[in-house]
Scaffold this motif. Structure first.
Motif, PDB file in Angstrom:
ATOM      1  N   TRP A  50       0.874  -1.172   0.000  1.00 61.55           N
ATOM      2  CA  TRP A  50       0.000   0.000   0.000  1.00 61.55           C
ATOM      3  C   TRP A  50       0.914   1.225   0.000  1.00 61.55           C
TER       4      TRP A  50
ATOM      5  N   ILE B  48      -4.617   3.115   5.754  1.00 62.04           N
ATOM      6  CA  ILE B  48      -5.569   2.401   4.904  1.00 62.04           C
ATOM      7  C   ILE B  48      -6.982   2.411   5.488  1.00 62.04           C
TER       8      ILE B  48
ATOM      9  N   ARG C 117     -10.668   1.213   4.235  1.00 58.27           N
ATOM     10  CA  ARG C 117     -10.495   0.564   2.932  1.00 58.27           C
ATOM     11  C   ARG C 117      -9.800  -0.789   3.037  1.00 58.27           C
TER      12      ARG C 117
ATOM     13  N   GLY D 205     -11.580  -4.009   1.572  1.00 58.87           N
ATOM     14  CA  GLY D 205     -11.563  -4.132   0.119  1.00 58.87           C
ATOM     15  C   GLY D 205     -10.189  -4.453  -0.422  1.00 58.87           C
ATOM     16  N   GLU D 206      -9.165  -3.783   0.115  1.00 62.09           N
ATOM     17  CA  GLU D 206      -7.806  -4.007  -0.373  1.00 62.09           C
ATOM     18  C   GLU D 206      -7.292  -5.400  -0.023  1.00 62.09           C
TER      19      GLU D 206
ATOM     20  N   CYS E 227     -13.886  -3.137  11.567  1.00 66.53           N
ATOM     21  CA  CYS E 227     -12.897  -3.357  10.517  1.00 66.53           C
ATOM     22  C   CYS E 227     -12.462  -4.812  10.466  1.00 66.53           C
TER      23      CYS E 227
END
Length: 333
Positions: free
Chosen positions: A38, A44, A47, A50-51, A70
């Motif tokens: 990343w 991050i 997100r 999704g990543e 999360c």
């Protein structure tokens, strides 16, 4: 070629690293995994789910906040987490454990580096080097005078260490070389051979009353948040110095600001704060303050060793080997 002669390559596991570590760490990671880095300069955060799709492991940075939501949103492909830090207050460990997700950190490798920085901050607070440097840079350096830019010697000053773990003990060893008198408060007393001659106090208040310099080295836990509050700051001798290389949430910041402006606290040296990196702007207006941007582990050697230790943990999980840096061993049962 007969089908019996054919071999089917086992797909390599995929590792997401939510930052860009030193090249030696990247090389080591790429030797064992298909690695995704990343590269954006921001955490991050939300997100991550999704990543992380399709990844088997995730190595996060200390600025990544992994709360229960999360962690719950992580794809099922993710089998292990690691953090590029000793501290893990940015990860909801209970949520990870409930999901049976092992979490690894990077203990031991940054002890000496953080202890070095703590001694630097103690020295900087004692000599008020930030104010002296500002005097030079702003062109205000005048003729020598016996009472200009006076600080304090460390010889015979009483150093109170709040949290006598590995880092606290390393700081104690260094402080002895400067002739300081050592006091400490810990959850329990250490064996005599590990005390470095320090006086144990079974209450934080008792130690504070004997501390010309307070060095905060305790871990961030719910029980210790705001441990250094207005009531406890008032226990310090007037003009005492306060140094923090642990975590920002151990200190009631408004109470400390007030104590500095009132002169109850004579000088401070801080490397850690609440809400990093968007710290309270009142920090920047404090007199007699040496302020650093959380660089306790910031040497090439240490940041490399941290990455290697995190990778050790991830690799040990997939190899089925025990690892000392596993934070929630109950996930292996």
């Amino acid at each position: 070629m007969n089908s019996s002669d054919q071999t089917i390559a086992t797909p390599r596991r995929r590792l997401l690293i939510t930052g860009v570590p030193p090249q030696k760490v990247i090389d080591r990671a790429e030797a064992s995994f298909d690695v995704t880095l990343w590269r954006e300069p921001t955490p991050i955060g939300a997100r991550l789910a999704g990543e992380a799709q399709g990844h088997d492991a995730v190595l996060v940075m200390p600025g990544d906040k992994l709360d229960a939501a999360c962690i719950g949103a992580l794809p099922r492909s993710v089998q292990v987490l690691a953090t590029y830090s000793v501290g893990f207050d940015h990860i909801d460990l209970a949520a990870a454990t409930a999901r049976r997700l092992p979490v690894f950190n990077t203990p031991d490798v940054l002890t000496e580096s953080v202890a070095d920085l703590a001694l630097f901050l103690i020295l900087a607070a004692a000599r008020d080097t930030t104010s002296a440097e500002r005097t030079l840079r702003e062109g205000r350096w005048g003729p020598w005078a016996p009472t200009s830019m006076l600080g304090r010697s460390l010889q015979d000053q009483r150093l109170g260490i709040f949290g006598m773990g590995r880092i606290g003990q390393a700081i104690a060893r260094r402080a002895l070389a400067f002739g300081m008198q050592l006091h400490y408060h810990n959850r329990s007393r250490l064996p005599a051979e590990r005390e470095a001659g320090a006086v144990f106090h079974d209450t934080l208040e008792g130690m504070l009353a004997q501390s010309d310099v307070l060095c905060i080295c305790a871990p961030s836990t719910p029980e210790l948040r705001n441990a250094v509050d207005a009531r406890r700051v008032a226990c310090l001798p007037r003009g005492a110095m306060v140094v923090n290389v642990a975590r920002g949430d151990l200190v009631d910041e408004p109470a400390l600001f007030a104590a500095v402006h009132e002169g109850r606290v004579g000088a401070i040296g801080f490397d850690v704060y609440r809400n990093e990196p968007r710290i309270d702007p009142r920090w920047l207006d404090l007199p007699h303050a040496t302020l650093l941007p959380h660089i306790g582990s910031a040497t090439t050697e240490v940041r490399t060793a941290m990455g290697m230790t995190a990778l050790d943990g991830v690799e040990s999980h997939f190899a089925g080997r025990p690892a000392a840096n596993l934070l929630n061993p109950e996930t292996c049962h």
